[in-house]
Design an enzyme around this catalytic site. Structure first.
Site, mmCIF file in Angstrom:
data_model
loop_
_atom_site.group_PDB
_atom_site.id
_atom_site.type_symbol
_atom_site.label_atom_id
_atom_site.label_comp_id
_atom_site.label_asym_id
_atom_site.label_seq_id
_atom_site.Cartn_x
_atom_site.Cartn_y
_atom_site.Cartn_z
ATOM 1 N N GLU A 60 1.024 -1.216 -0.003
ATOM 2 C CA GLU A 60 -0.037 -0.004 -0.016
ATOM 3 C C GLU A 60 0.821 1.328 0.070
ATOM 4 O O GLU A 60 0.635 2.364 -0.538
ATOM 5 C CB GLU A 60 -0.985 -0.088 1.127
ATOM 6 N N HIS A 129 -9.564 -4.661 11.259
ATOM 7 C CA HIS A 129 -10.211 -4.713 9.958
ATOM 8 C C HIS A 129 -11.639 -3.953 10.160
ATOM 9 O O HIS A 129 -12.503 -4.154 9.372
ATOM 10 C CB HIS A 129 -10.511 -6.033 9.396
#
Lengths: 327, 389
Positions: A60, A129
């Site tokens: 990322e 998450h």
């Protein structure tokens, strides 16, 4: 009007914009050959080819920075995060490079980039998450932050975000990708960034909610109606810049406000809205602003705990009654 | 060079490839063959890296004209004199904040810039950015005024020492977070390739940046996507006060290239010809879509920043390095090859010194940015509703 799934509306926005402007490309994990982790980009590789729909490694920081460099050098990247939770390993790119290079260069460069993907909690995914990132990114001047609650806004605002010359953080939701809704089939349909939507008019209490919390707000309004109260529901749609005027105008009518926000409460978007409302409409408030947020803890795994962690309509109904002195 | 034989998918359609792979797997399972975990019988890596030494170059063999040499000399000297004066102005508190000096490393910037097509190719670097900015042709006036925080500065006083930018020269900054700009360099190169404009991106960073994940991610992406980029480690032996051998298990940074299947080379950065030679070769590679990693061994004479007394090294070490001075080296070359003489070179020095003095005067006399400028250039959108007092 056409009925589209949320994911189809997002895809339609990207496809239309990419057909219009060949400097736009989509990059991210599993966006191409896998057709998107949540099938948002399904079919786009076939239509646009590997030059413009690009799979990345799990990297990322690398591909966010790559997108920023490409934007500085004349392209208009759409960078997909499989979830915004993964943006934290790329946060230096977003907050130091995307948000600040224009300023540090005295306006010599612009960074027309969209970072998009699902935000917030999506069930029993445990603590790493399930984060809501809007307050984090909205903190930084230089960024714009959009968080959408329905397919129509998803399409209209994503198109605007892609056309915008400033870096945009665009927040979706795993739990809403399959949601169907009417989407304008007006040609070249865009919705201006920074404009709230008054989703339901009412005079007894103002409820603010965006993304999934918008639906909690609507459920709350429905339940209040059953008890004889008429709530006004506002979906800000854009977090930065925030359409505070729309909220203030509503508060001047209802004299009380409840903000539903699935972020953790401390230094949240709800905090900011409450601050600005007391600053500008103190004399119009009959009660302190109330907020209904996630609990002030990391997201838990167990079903009963994560259900309790999330802002719920029960709590919101109670908060509305409290600020209306209705009990 | 084993690592340089690349068998990468290039123009071929990724989709077609995937389909072919799926097919072969299907066939395998149709034949009833089980997929086995396979380990090669043996595995090894043997790589030889190109090295560029400080040695007896002939500038004509490198493709450099006589006149270019004087430009290069002037270019290096301008960086040196500019920074000497900046240090003095820092002492007088005309300049605040951080001031990281490049003195000693000028052959790197000048050698690199000479191998580029300025305006077509791109450069991005870290916070020790004065040298590259001046080498690219940013004016001493704009650069000094930026250090003074004046509105006439290159970033109108909003960036300071660490954030020089020049869009026209495709100089993408001037970045303050160690390693943070390396993926951005890969992205600039990505856009060159996407637009097919023939440009390449030189991405400079210090040795300390090799410890950041962003370095490794950027090299992997660049190699995967065949980007026209050269990653350049300016190894000046110290990351702030930490010597490279105290921070890195492998301080031969060019060897990192092996892990990313790209060519690596090591260059003596005290010789502008060595830098130019290496850079020319690697720019050529980049134009062909081959990214690479150059380690340039150099040395900064000054501390990490103005507040650093550099106690982590000895005076002897510093003096020894000063004997390799890149500017003196080029001066000697010019004289030995009858391309110039002491008087002419001294005259260049005087001109440069005057230019820098003029820049100081320009900076002194320039206005501070107006307060309303604080809200300018945050967004392209000109009516952004800031929260104001």
């Amino acid at each position: 009007m056409a009925e589209l799934q949320f994911r189809e509306a997002l895809r339609a926005a990207m496809v239309e914009e990419m057909e219009r402007d060949d400097t736009i490309f989509l990059m991210g994990e599993e966006v191409a050959e896998y057709d998107g982790a949540y099938k948002v980009s399904e079919g786009m590789l076939d239509q646009f080819g590997a030059k413009r729909v690009i799979d990345t490694p799990i990297s990322e920081n690398g591909f966010s920075g790559l997108g920023i460099g490409a934007a500085l050098n004349g392209l208009r990247p759409i960078i997909e995060f499989m979830t915004w939770n993964f943006s934290f390993v790329a946060i230096d790119q977003i907050i130091n490079n995307a948000a600040k290079i224009r300023y540090m260069s005295g306006g010599q460069f612009k960074v027309p980039i969209v970072f998009r993907g699902p935000n917030g909690a999506a069930g029993q995914l445990a603590a790493t998450h399930n984060t809501s990132v809007e307050a984090i990114y909205a903190y930084f001047p230089g960024l714009k932050v959009i968080s959408v609650s329905n397919p129509d806004d998803a399409k209209g605002l994503l198109k605007s975000a892609i056309r915008d010359d400033d870096p945009v953080v665009f927040l979706e939701s795993e739990l809403m990708y399959g949601m169907r809704g009417e989407v304008s089939d007006e040609e070249d349909y865009t919705i201006p960034i920074g404009k709230a939507r008054i989703a339901r008019e009412g005079e007894d209490v103002t409820i603010v909610g965006y993304n999934k919390s918008y639906w909690v707000a609507m459920e709350t309004a429905q339940r209040l109606e059953e008890e004889g109260y008429n709530a006004e529901v506002i979906d800000p749609r854009t977090i930065r810049p925030l359409d505070i005027d729309a909220i203030i105008n509503s508060v001047k009518k209802t004299n009380c406000l409840v903000v539903i926000d699935e972020s953790n409460p401390f230094t949240s978007v709800a905090s900011e809205i409450a601050f600005q409302v007391q600053e500008r409409a103190f004399d119009h408030l009959d009660a302190p602003v109330a907020r209904v947020t996630a609990k002030d803890v990391p997201a838990p795994y167990a079903k009963n705990l994560i259900d309790y962690y999330m802002p719920r309509a029960d709590e919101a109904v109670e908060a509305c009654k409290r600020v209306m002195y209705a009990e | 060079m084993a690592s340089q034989t690349k068998n990468k998918k290039k123009a071929e359609e990724a989709k077609g490839k995937q389909a072919a792979k799926a097919k072969s797997e299907q066939e395998a399972s149709a034949n009833g063959q089980e997929q086995e975990v396979r380990v090669p019988a043996s595995s090894s890596v043997e790589v030889t890296f190109a090295t560029y030494q400080a040695e007896d170059y002939d500038h004509r063999e490198l493709g450099l004209e006589d006149a270019q040499l004087l430009d290069m000399y002037r270019n290096m000297l301008l960086q040196r004199r500019f920074e000497e004066r900046a240090a003095q102005m820092y002492g007088k508190q005309k300049i605040a904040g951080f001031l990281h000096l490049y003195i000693g490393q000028e052959a790197v910037s000048t050698g690199a810039v000479t191998a580029l097509e300025i305006g077509k190719d791109s450069i991005i670097t870290a916070y020790r950015d004065h040298g590259l900015g001046l080498a690219l042709g940013m004016t001493p006036n704009a650069c000094m005024a930026e250090l003074f925080g004046k509105v006439t500065g290159s970033s109108q006083g909003k960036g300071g020492s660490m954030h020089y930018f020049d869009a026209e020269k495709k100089f993408f900054g001037g970045h303050g977070i160690v390693g943070g700009h390396i993926p951005v360099g890969a992205g600039i190169a990505f856009a060159h390739k996407y637009k097919e404009d023939g440009g390449v991106c030189l991405t400079f960073f210090g040795d300390g940046a090799v410890g950041q994940g962003s370095f490794h991610e950027a090299l992997n992406l660049a190699s995967l996507y065949d980007l026209p980029v050269i990653f350049i480690v300016e190894n000046n032996e110290y990351a702030m006060g930490t010597a490279t051998h105290r921070a890195f298990a492998e301080p031969d940074f060019h060897k990192q290239a092996v892990g990313y299947d790209m060519p690596g080379a090591v260059v003596n950065g005290m010789d502008v010809f060595a830098v130019y030679d290496a850079m020319k070769t690697h720019v050529e590679m980049a134009r062909e879509g081959q990214p690479s990693l150059l380690e340039i061994r150099t040395y900064r004479y000054r501390g990490h920043s103005m507040s650093d007394p550099a106690k982590y090294r000895t005076k002897e070490e510093l003096e020894e390095k000063k004997n390799e001075d890149p500017i003196i080296r080029l001066k000697q070359y010019l004289i030995e090859h009858d391309l110039s003489d002491n008087d002419a070179l001294d005259a260049i020095d005087e001109e440069v010194k005057q230019e820098v003095l003029d820049a100081v005067e320009f900076a002194e006399e320039s206005d501070l940015p107006p307060l309303e400028a604080i809200y300018e250039d945050v967004y392209v959108q000109d009516d952004y509703p800031f929260l104001t007092d």
